[in-house]
Design an enzyme around this catalytic site. Structure first.
Site, short mmCIF file in Angstrom:
data_model
loop_
_atom_site.label_atom_id
_atom_site.label_comp_id
_atom_site.label_asym_id
_atom_site.label_seq_id
_atom_site.Cartn_x
_atom_site.Cartn_y
_atom_site.Cartn_z
N LYS A 39 4.48 -108.84 42.59
CA LYS A 39 3.72 -107.93 41.74
C LYS A 39 2.82 -107.05 42.60
O LYS A 39 2.08 -107.55 43.45
CB LYS A 39 2.86 -108.75 40.76
CG LYS A 39 2.04 -107.88 39.81
CD LYS A 39 1.42 -108.70 38.69
CE LYS A 39 0.06 -109.24 39.00
NZ LYS A 39 -0.99 -108.21 39.11
N ASP A 66 1.99 -103.56 38.22
CA ASP A 66 0.99 -103.97 37.22
C ASP A 66 -0.17 -102.99 37.24
O ASP A 66 -1.20 -103.25 37.84
CB ASP A 66 0.53 -105.40 37.57
CG ASP A 66 -0.45 -105.96 36.57
OD1 ASP A 66 -0.50 -105.47 35.43
OD2 ASP A 66 -1.17 -106.91 36.93
N LYS A 68 -1.30 -101.57 34.27
CA LYS A 68 -1.97 -101.66 32.96
C LYS A 68 -2.35 -100.27 32.46
O LYS A 68 -3.51 -99.98 32.21
CB LYS A 68 -3.19 -102.57 33.03
CG LYS A 68 -2.86 -103.98 33.48
CD LYS A 68 -4.06 -104.89 33.42
CE LYS A 68 -3.71 -106.29 33.88
NZ LYS A 68 -3.45 -106.38 35.33
N ASP A 71 -3.58 -94.46 28.17
CA ASP A 71 -4.08 -93.08 28.14
C ASP A 71 -3.48 -92.46 26.89
O ASP A 71 -2.84 -93.17 26.08
CB ASP A 71 -3.63 -92.35 29.43
CG ASP A 71 -4.55 -91.18 29.78
OD1 ASP A 71 -4.91 -90.41 28.86
OD2 ASP A 71 -4.89 -91.02 30.96
N THR A 121 -6.43 -112.48 30.58
CA THR A 121 -6.63 -113.93 30.66
C THR A 121 -8.02 -114.30 31.19
O THR A 121 -8.38 -115.48 31.22
CB THR A 121 -5.54 -114.59 31.55
OG1 THR A 121 -5.38 -113.80 32.72
CG2 THR A 121 -4.23 -114.68 30.82
N ARG A 212 -4.06 -115.75 43.75
CA ARG A 212 -4.88 -116.51 44.70
C ARG A 212 -4.37 -117.91 45.05
O ARG A 212 -4.48 -118.31 46.22
CB ARG A 212 -6.33 -116.55 44.18
CG ARG A 212 -7.01 -115.19 44.33
CD ARG A 212 -8.25 -115.05 43.48
NE ARG A 212 -7.91 -114.88 42.06
CZ ARG A 212 -8.80 -114.63 41.11
NH1 ARG A 212 -10.08 -114.54 41.41
NH2 ARG A 212 -8.42 -114.46 39.86
O1 C5P Z 1 -5.29 -114.66 41.59
P1 C5P Z 1 -4.74 -114.88 40.20
O2 C5P Z 1 -3.60 -115.89 40.16
O3 C5P Z 1 -5.80 -115.12 39.16
O4 C5P Z 1 -4.06 -113.46 39.87
C1 C5P Z 1 -3.55 -113.15 38.60
C2 C5P Z 1 -2.91 -111.79 38.66
O5 C5P Z 1 -2.41 -111.46 37.36
C3 C5P Z 1 -3.87 -110.67 39.05
O6 C5P Z 1 -3.12 -109.73 39.82
C4 C5P Z 1 -4.29 -110.05 37.74
O7 C5P Z 1 -4.54 -108.66 37.84
C5 C5P Z 1 -3.05 -110.27 36.87
N1 C5P Z 1 -3.29 -110.39 35.43
C6 C5P Z 1 -4.13 -111.32 34.87
N2 C5P Z 1 -4.35 -111.37 33.52
C7 C5P Z 1 -3.73 -110.50 32.71
C8 C5P Z 1 -2.86 -109.55 33.25
C9 C5P Z 1 -2.65 -109.53 34.64
O8 C5P Z 1 -4.69 -112.14 35.59
N3 C5P Z 1 -3.90 -110.59 31.41
#
Ligand code: C5P
Length: 240
Positions: A39, A66, A68, A71, A121, A212
């Site tokens: 991603k 990603d 998002k 507009d 989330t 992460r």
């Molecule tokens: O580091 P972590 O596992 O929390 O990363 C989650 C990834 O998913 C990030 O790139 C974040 O931008 C993306 N994301 C998210 N929640 C959403 C949509 C995308 O955490 N609802």
């Protein structure tokens, strides 16, 4: 599309949340064949990383952009058409009806699949109240899921908590993609609605997005392989 169409090794999407293409590519090399789907999010894209999309595709990887988008419809449609040229498989837009419809139009005739972001989330009910919403988180996710289905897009981003109810609501046609993944006992960071890889797949996620827990692991490749094993374990369980 149902769960059985997607190979277990394809279900892990690693979020390359890194500042530039050089660091992202170094991570891709480090992960090697343990990861086949990446991603590119805002941090990397705004650091010049969109150019990685065709390079990753040429290297046999799948790509999820990603950004998002949200507009006016005209702008979303034109932006999605531009992104469709990069050869990625997924692109996110916020799940507002006008935005969803415009994104679907922009992706028409390409292989790009649009995913609607239901509710971040990192949000819980109190964050929605603070933002002026009157619906509970579950109600808002359900409303946006139905609107995404109505708009004819490919899938949804949602937390694993909501996946079973949303699958029951929208049926098998929409792909369910869940971020907010944490290994058992790990730090949450800014995420509030989290699940382990095993829980997410067992609750019906088609793909999980992990940043992460892989990027910050002492051995990212080992972390990715451990997640793949959890995915396989969830799929092998009788309820999968
Ligand atoms: O580091 P972590 O596992 O929390 O990363 C989650 C990834 O998913 C990030 O790139 C974040 O931008 C993306 N994301 C998210 N929640 C959403 C949509 C995308 O955490 N609802």
């Amino acid at each position: 599309m149902t769960l059985s169409c997607i190979a277990p090794s394809e279900k892990l999407i690693v979020a390359l949340d890194l500042p530039d293409a050089a660091q992202a590519w170094k991570m891709v090399e480090r992960l090697g064949d343990s990861v086949g789907f990446y991603k590119i999010g805002m941090e990397l894209a705004y650091g010049g990383g969109l150019e990685l999309a065709p390079e990753l595709t040429a290297a046999g990887k799948q790509v999820f952009i990603d950004l998002k988008l949200h507009d006016i419809g005209h702008t979303v449609e034109k932006a999605v058409a531009q992104i469709a040229r990069l050869g990625a498989r997924f692109l996110t837009v916020h799940a507002f009806p006008q935005t969803l419809a415009a994104a679907r139009r922009g992706a028409e005739g390409s292989s790009l699949q649009v995913l609607g972001v239901t509710v971040m989330t990192s949000y819980d009910d109190s964050d929605l109240v603070a933002a002026g919403y009157r619906l509970t988180l579950r109600e808002l996710v359900a409303l946006r899921a139905l609107q995404a289905k109505e708009a004819g897009i490919a899938g949804l981003i949602l937390s694993a908590d909501e996946a079973p109810a949303i699958r029951a609501l929208v049926g098998a046609d929409l792909l369910l993609v869940t971020p907010g993944i944490r290994l058992a006992g790990a730090a949450l960071g800014d995420q509030k609605r989290v699940a382990t890889p095993l829980e997410a797949i067992a609750r019906g996620a088609d793909f999980i997005v992990v940043g992460r827990p892989v990027l910050a692991a002492p051995e990212p490749r080992e972390a990715a392989l451990a997640i793949q094993r959890e995915i396989a374990e969830a799929l092998a369980s009788p309820n999968a």
